[in-house]
Scaffold this active site. Structure first.
Site, PDB file in Angstrom:
ATOM      1  N   HIS A   1      50.939  39.564  72.223  1.00 19.62           N
ATOM      2  CA  HIS A   1      52.320  39.239  72.605  1.00 19.62           C
ATOM      3  C   HIS A   1      52.680  39.777  73.985  1.00 19.62           C
ATOM      4  O   HIS A   1      53.768  39.501  74.495  1.00 19.62           O
ATOM      5  CB  HIS A   1      53.306  39.760  71.553  1.00 19.62           C
ATOM      6  CG  HIS A   1      53.452  41.249  71.501  1.00 19.62           C
ATOM      7  ND1 HIS A   1      52.773  42.048  70.610  1.00 19.62           N
ATOM      8  CD2 HIS A   1      54.214  42.088  72.233  1.00 19.62           C
ATOM      9  CE1 HIS A   1      53.112  43.313  70.786  1.00 19.62           C
ATOM     10  NE2 HIS A   1      53.996  43.363  71.770  1.00 19.62           N
TER      11      HIS A   1
ATOM     12  N   ASP B   1      47.584  38.997  66.819  1.00 18.92           N
ATOM     13  CA  ASP B   1      48.240  39.696  67.920  1.00 18.92           C
ATOM     14  C   ASP B   1      47.191  40.474  68.708  1.00 18.92           C
ATOM     15  O   ASP B   1      47.117  41.693  68.646  1.00 18.92           O
ATOM     16  CB  ASP B   1      49.348  40.628  67.419  1.00 18.92           C
ATOM     17  CG  ASP B   1      50.248  41.108  68.561  1.00 18.92           C
ATOM     18  OD1 ASP B   1      50.084  40.611  69.692  1.00 18.92           O
ATOM     19  OD2 ASP B   1      51.107  41.970  68.313  1.00 18.92           O
TER      20      ASP B   1
ATOM     21  N   GLY C   1      57.010  49.516  74.806  1.00 16.18           N
ATOM     22  CA  GLY C   1      56.059  49.907  75.835  1.00 16.18           C
ATOM     23  C   GLY C   1      54.738  50.375  75.266  1.00 16.18           C
ATOM     24  O   GLY C   1      53.723  50.414  75.966  1.00 16.18           O
TER      25      GLY C   1
ATOM     26  N   SER D   1      53.124  48.799  72.883  1.00 17.84           N
ATOM     27  CA  SER D   1      52.362  47.634  72.442  1.00 17.84           C
ATOM     28  C   SER D   1      51.018  47.548  73.152  1.00 17.84           C
ATOM     29  O   SER D   1      50.929  47.745  74.372  1.00 17.84           O
ATOM     30  CB  SER D   1      53.144  46.357  72.714  1.00 17.84           C
ATOM     31  OG  SER D   1      54.090  46.117  71.711  1.00 17.84           O
TER      32      SER D   1
ATOM     33  N   SER E   1      50.517  46.699  67.581  1.00 20.02           N
ATOM     34  CA  SER E   1      51.225  45.425  67.564  1.00 20.02           C
ATOM     35  C   SER E   1      52.732  45.639  67.537  1.00 20.02           C
ATOM     36  O   SER E   1      53.437  45.295  68.472  1.00 20.02           O
ATOM     37  CB  SER E   1      50.793  44.595  66.356  1.00 20.02           C
ATOM     38  OG  SER E   1      51.563  43.417  66.236  1.00 20.02           O
TER      39      SER E   1
END
Length: 377
Positions: free
Chosen positions: A221, A249, A329, A331, A346
């Site tokens: 993402h 993801d 942040g 991720s 994720s």
């Protein structure tokens, strides 16, 4: 900047990163884990240094035994998990398993528990639920080997919604299913641009996961295939070569322009770096730590595997749930157990002040999907 982070070939920060990496090499040769990882486990799991070291050793043993126990159980296999109290691997087998099969499982060093449903039955029930369109009030669903059921998680204040009730009714008809409530719906942990932090694509800041030969892996993402990536210093790093979200993801980014890969999870100057030596999968119940560009090091436990997470953008499959916190942040950042890479961050719910839960996409699935090789020490 962490998790197999690519270091720029210019500037003072690059020199600092290199020195930190060299320190990690010498420390990892004599200790089971970096001092920083052990400190994070002590802080977040309430362990002493000796207990943290013992936990990591026991979890590594359980990690090695799991595939052997699964093979020994055959069609009677009902799942496996690590028990932090006994520090042993427990393997579930169905009640119709022959005595010889049970003996073979015990011979691997695992504790045996008898259950009603095989892992194949539970996975089939979850697959049937995966085909049902889920409303936003349904948070996630996963196979729980300890409870020997598929658990469907519903957001507490959305239980009475008609769409939620219809979904739950259909899920209960799919097989052995238990419905539980959770405090909040999950969300991804990308963030708007903040100067001086790890990598950027467009106006999104995310965290690097693990180095692979030719680049690094991260969350899908965070960027679409073809999107350019800038590093912490604003210089061009490379571009997204593959990306999938929702459904999955995960993504991988090529590296060039004077950047290179290193097999470490960086400590941000607050803890020493942790070397990455492989990607052995930690069983449910194991301790696990996460590093991210926003909240740095935090630890917790593996709560569930193969969970389908229902984000507002759509469902993501085959996720691992943890009790580790995360914030925007983080991720794409690295989940690691000891020196074994586990996956990339994720999303989740909560924060690192009040707590929460976070999911990651398993690393081996990403490597297999794109034909990548993990960069290890």
């Amino acid at each position: 900047m962490f998790g197999g982070w690519t270091a720029s070939g210019t500037g003072a920060a690059s020199a600092n990163d290199s020195a930190s990496t060299n320190d990690s090499v010498s420390a990892a040769d004599t200790e089971p884990a970096s001092a920083g990882l052990l400190k994070a486990m002590q802080r977040d799991l309430g362990l002493s240094k000796r207990q943290a070291e013992a936990r990591l050793a026991a979890e590594r043993t359980a990690m090695d035994r799991t595939p052997k126990a699964r093979k020994a159980a055959g069609s009677a296999y009902g799942g496996a998990w690590f028990d932090p109290e006994s520090e042993r691997l427990t393997v579930a087998v169905t009640s119709d398993a022959p005595p010889a099969t049970v003996r073979k499982v015990r011979a691997t060093g695992a504790t045996v528990r008898t259950v009603a449903h095989s892992a194949r039955e539970l996975d089939a029930a979850k697959a049937r639920i995966d085909r049902i369109s889920a409303p936003s009030g349904v948070s996630s669903w996963h196979v729980d080997p300890m409870a020997n059921t598929v658990v469907v998680n519903v957001v507490r204040d959305r239980q009475a919604d008609n769409d939620v009730r219809r979904f739950v009714s259909r899920a209960l008809a799919a097989g052995p299913v238990t419905v539980e409530t959770v405090a909040a719906a999950p969300r991804t942990f990308a963030a708007g641009t903040v100067g001086g932090d790890p990598y950027y694509t467009g106006n999104v800041r995310c965290s690097i996961g693990f180095s692979v030969h030719g680049g690094f892996v991260t969350a899908g993402h965070c960027g679409q295939a073809g999107a350019g990536v800038r590093g912490w210093d604003g210089s061009y790093v490379g571009s997204f070569q593959g990306s999938s979200f929702p459904g999955d993801d995960y993504a991988w980014v090529s590296v060039g322009s004077g950047w290179w890969t290193v097999p470490v999870v960086l400590g941000w100057g607050t803890v020493p770096d942790q070397l990455v030596r492989g990607s052995g999968e930690a069983p449910v119940g194991s301790s696990i730590c996460r590093s991210g560009s926003t909240t740095h090091w935090h630890c917790g436990r593996v709560l569930a595997k193969n969970e389908t997470v229902n984000y507002s953008q759509g469902a993501v499959h085959q996720m691992t749930k943890t009790s580790v916190c995360a914030e925007p942040g983080d991720s794409g950042g690295s989940f690691i157990s000891g020196d074994q890479a586990q996956g990339v961050t994720s999303g989740g719910w909560g924060n690192c002040s009040g707590g929460g839960e976070t999911w990651f996409q398993p690393i081996n699935e990403i490597l297999n999907r794109y034909g990548l090789t993990l960069h290890t020490a």
